[in-house]
Design an enzyme around this catalytic site. Structure first.
Site, PDB file in Angstrom:
ATOM      1  N   ASP A 125    -112.889   8.414 -43.419  1.00 34.05           N
ATOM      2  CA  ASP A 125    -112.235   9.017 -42.200  1.00 34.05           C
ATOM      3  C   ASP A 125    -110.805  10.111 -42.442  1.00 34.05           C
ATOM      4  OD1 ASP A 125    -110.946   9.357 -39.336  1.00 34.05           O
ATOM      5  OD2 ASP A 125    -112.639   8.372 -38.676  1.00 34.05           O
TER       6      ASP A 125
ATOM      7  N   ASP B  21    -111.904  14.527 -45.132  1.00 31.70           N
ATOM      8  CA  ASP B  21    -111.905  15.437 -44.202  1.00 31.70           C
ATOM      9  C   ASP B  21    -113.394  16.211 -44.345  1.00 31.70           C
ATOM     10  OD1 ASP B  21    -112.034  17.735 -42.584  1.00 31.70           O
ATOM     11  OD2 ASP B  21    -110.004  18.598 -43.208  1.00 31.70           O
ATOM     12  N   VAL B  22    -114.029  15.884 -43.456  1.00 24.41           N
ATOM     13  CA  VAL B  22    -115.602  16.175 -43.682  1.00 24.41           C
ATOM     14  C   VAL B  22    -115.832  17.856 -43.539  1.00 24.41           C
ATOM     15  CG1 VAL B  22    -116.408  14.257 -42.309  1.00 24.41           C
ATOM     16  CG2 VAL B  22    -116.030  16.184 -41.072  1.00 24.41           C
TER      17      VAL B  22
ATOM     18  N   MET C 185    -116.941   4.587 -31.909  1.00 32.99           N
ATOM     19  CA  MET C 185    -118.512   4.478 -32.277  1.00 32.99           C
ATOM     20  C   MET C 185    -118.427   4.289 -33.827  1.00 32.99           C
ATOM     21  SD  MET C 185    -120.682   6.473 -29.807  1.00 32.99           S
ATOM     22  CE  MET C 185    -119.726   8.040 -29.332  1.00 32.99           C
TER      23      MET C 185
ATOM     24  N   TYR D  83    -118.270  23.212 -28.628  1.00 39.07           N
ATOM     25  CA  TYR D  83    -118.751  21.633 -28.837  1.00 39.07           C
ATOM     26  C   TYR D  83    -120.265  21.459 -28.438  1.00 39.07           C
ATOM     27  CZ  TYR D  83    -119.059  16.873 -28.364  1.00 39.07           C
ATOM     28  OH  TYR D  83    -119.083  15.316 -28.638  1.00 39.07           O
TER      29      TYR D  83
ATOM     30  N   LYS E  53    -122.984  20.543 -31.435  1.00 43.54           N
ATOM     31  CA  LYS E  53    -123.942  19.541 -31.468  1.00 43.54           C
ATOM     32  C   LYS E  53    -125.223  19.876 -31.321  1.00 43.54           C
ATOM     33  CE  LYS E  53    -120.904  16.227 -31.596  1.00 43.54           C
ATOM     34  NZ  LYS E  53    -120.885  15.298 -32.642  1.00 43.54           N
TER      35      LYS E  53
HETATM   36  P1  NAD Z   1    -113.401   9.129 -31.713  1.00 40.03           P
HETATM   37  O1  NAD Z   1    -112.577  10.236 -31.551  1.00 40.03           O
HETATM   38  O2  NAD Z   1    -112.986   7.583 -31.547  1.00 40.03           O
HETATM   39  O3  NAD Z   1    -113.945   8.924 -33.376  1.00 40.03           O
HETATM   40  C1  NAD Z   1    -114.239  10.141 -33.942  1.00 40.03           C
HETATM   41  C2  NAD Z   1    -113.778   9.993 -35.350  1.00 40.03           C
HETATM   42  O4  NAD Z   1    -113.988  11.131 -36.136  1.00 40.03           O
HETATM   43  C3  NAD Z   1    -112.175   9.648 -35.424  1.00 40.03           C
HETATM   44  O5  NAD Z   1    -111.848   8.465 -36.235  1.00 40.03           O
HETATM   45  C4  NAD Z   1    -111.916  10.626 -36.129  1.00 40.03           C
HETATM   46  O6  NAD Z   1    -110.391  10.547 -36.870  1.00 40.03           O
HETATM   47  C5  NAD Z   1    -112.726  11.303 -37.083  1.00 40.03           C
HETATM   48  N1  NAD Z   1    -112.523  12.581 -37.548  1.00 40.03           N
HETATM   49  C6  NAD Z   1    -112.087  13.598 -36.694  1.00 40.03           C
HETATM   50  N2  NAD Z   1    -112.243  14.957 -37.642  1.00 40.03           N
HETATM   51  C7  NAD Z   1    -112.615  14.408 -38.885  1.00 40.03           C
HETATM   52  C8  NAD Z   1    -112.541  15.158 -39.869  1.00 40.03           C
HETATM   53  N3  NAD Z   1    -112.237  16.199 -40.138  1.00 40.03           N
HETATM   54  N4  NAD Z   1    -112.803  14.188 -41.219  1.00 40.03           N
HETATM   55  C9  NAD Z   1    -113.203  13.025 -41.007  1.00 40.03           C
HETATM   56  N5  NAD Z   1    -113.053  12.339 -39.853  1.00 40.03           N
HETATM   57  C10 NAD Z   1    -112.698  13.082 -38.795  1.00 40.03           C
HETATM   58  O7  NAD Z   1    -114.650   9.294 -30.997  1.00 40.03           O
HETATM   59  P2  NAD Z   1    -116.201   8.647 -30.860  1.00 40.03           P
HETATM   60  O8  NAD Z   1    -116.467   8.822 -29.318  1.00 40.03           O
HETATM   61  O9  NAD Z   1    -116.421   7.410 -31.614  1.00 40.03           O
HETATM   62  O10 NAD Z   1    -117.205   9.928 -31.323  1.00 40.03           O
HETATM   63  C11 NAD Z   1    -117.972   9.589 -32.395  1.00 40.03           C
HETATM   64  C12 NAD Z   1    -119.163  10.720 -32.476  1.00 40.03           C
HETATM   65  O11 NAD Z   1    -119.819  10.730 -31.237  1.00 40.03           O
HETATM   66  C13 NAD Z   1    -118.295  12.287 -32.529  1.00 40.03           C
HETATM   67  O12 NAD Z   1    -119.212  12.983 -33.265  1.00 40.03           O
HETATM   68  C14 NAD Z   1    -118.497  12.564 -31.013  1.00 40.03           C
HETATM   69  O13 NAD Z   1    -118.660  14.160 -30.994  1.00 40.03           O
HETATM   70  C15 NAD Z   1    -119.829  11.669 -30.521  1.00 40.03           C
HETATM   71  N6  NAD Z   1    -119.914  11.666 -29.098  1.00 40.03           N
HETATM   72  C16 NAD Z   1    -119.083  11.323 -28.471  1.00 40.03           C
HETATM   73  C17 NAD Z   1    -119.097  11.027 -27.183  1.00 40.03           C
HETATM   74  C18 NAD Z   1    -118.028  10.300 -25.934  1.00 40.03           C
HETATM   75  O14 NAD Z   1    -118.228  10.263 -24.961  1.00 40.03           O
HETATM   76  N7  NAD Z   1    -117.061   9.442 -26.831  1.00 40.03           N
HETATM   77  C19 NAD Z   1    -120.332  11.400 -26.452  1.00 40.03           C
HETATM   78  C20 NAD Z   1    -121.289  11.973 -27.080  1.00 40.03           C
HETATM   79  C21 NAD Z   1    -121.206  12.230 -28.595  1.00 40.03           C
END
Ligand code: NAD
Length: 250
Positions: free
Chosen positions: A36, A62-63, A17, A155, A159
């Site tokens: 990222d 790294d956040v 996303m 988790y 959140k």
């Molecule tokens: P994704 O795994 O494709 O993307 C997450 C990104 O965060 C990755 O690029 C990863 O490298 C980066 N990341 C992880 N740890 C990090 C750190 N310490 N520092 C910097 N970057 C870091 O997943 P997504 O589905 O695109 O998720 C995006 C957000 O949406 C997340 O916060 C996730 O919890 C939330 N979310 C996802 C879903 C789902 O079903 N995919 C549903 C609800 C919420």
């Protein structure tokens, strides 16, 4: 264009996303900092944006690390002179851990998903305040509102923390003209760190709970975030926007 002359820093923008947000924001005229831990993927997103005549840079962040956050905001200012929009999207899934009460997993989930958002706001808010305003969108989840099976409890806790720390910061910085909202995606394509929830059978069972009967697409969340980042949302702060095909309404 809806984000002309704006500078946006998006964490987690190398994938999923966040990458969709980076592309859409750049298409709407924003200069985008793709932040990222994934360097190759992040640089790939920047290359896509510049090929499409947009402006973007990659920054390895790294956040969970406070010093890196300070350096990332400084780098954004050095490159583009301002920071108008922060999207805290980086996150880790809780569905790959075996023991749903594992303490190390709790610490990691809270460090990335909750502390990461807290730190982003810590360093972005003073810059936005000095500029006269800004918009922050924190990515929570349906898991920040409700519980589910097969996911580490940390988790949901992390959140849920994003949801309420968004509201607290919105209250404290409304007078600074900084709008702070949370977005809660539902069932989306699996995260890189997903485990059980990436299993097709588990996903099929989860899909049966979604009134719209399908998973969301990354751009459907990115467009909701775009709205909250834009001037169209100029009187919206402290709100939570569910982008979940009706999941939380059941
Ligand atoms: P994704 O795994 O494709 O993307 C997450 C990104 O965060 C990755 O690029 C990863 O490298 C980066 N990341 C992880 N740890 C990090 C750190 N310490 N520092 C910097 N970057 C870091 O997943 P997504 O589905 O695109 O998720 C995006 C957000 O949406 C997340 O916060 C996730 O919890 C939330 N979310 C996802 C879903 C789902 O079903 N995919 C549903 C609800 C919420």
């Amino acid at each position: 264009m809806r984000l002309e002359n704006k500078v946006a820093l998006i964490t987690g923008a190398a994938s999923g996303m966040g990458a969709s947000m980076a592309r859409i924001f750049a298409g709407e005229g924003a200069k985008v900092v793709v932040a990222d831990v994934l360097e190759d993927e992040g640089k790939g997103v920047v290359a896509d944006i510049t090929r499409a005549n947009g402006a973007a840079m990659f920054y390895r962040l790294d956040v969970a690390d406070e010093a890196q956050w300070k350096a990332a905001v400084d780098a954004a200012l050095a490159a583009y002179n301002r920071l108008d929009i922060l999207v805290n999207d980086a996150g880790l899934s809780g569905s790959a851990v075996e023991d749903l009460f594992d303490a190390a997993a709790w610490d990691r989930l809270m460090a990335v998903n909750a502390r990461g958002v807290f730190l982003g706001m810590k360093f972005a808010i003073p810059v936005m305040k000095a500029q006269g305003g800004g918009a922050i969108i924190n990515i929570s989840s349906i898991s920040g509102i409700t519980g589910q099976h097969g996911v580490h409890v940390g988790y949901n806790a992390s959140k849920g923390a994003v949801r309420t720390l968004t509201k607290a910061a919105a209250v404290q910085h409304g007078a600074d003209n900084i709008r702070i909202n949370s977005v809660h995606p539902g069932l989306m394509p699996p995260m890189r760190s997903s485990g059980r929830t990436a299993d097709p059978e588990v996903r099929a069972a989860m899909l049966r709970q979604v009134p719209m009967g399908r998973a969301g697409r990354p751009e459907e969340v990115a467009n909701a975030v775009l709205f909250l980042a834009s001037e169209e949302a100029s009187y919206i702060t402290g709100a939570e926007l569910w982008v979940d095909g009706g999941y939380l309404a059941t």
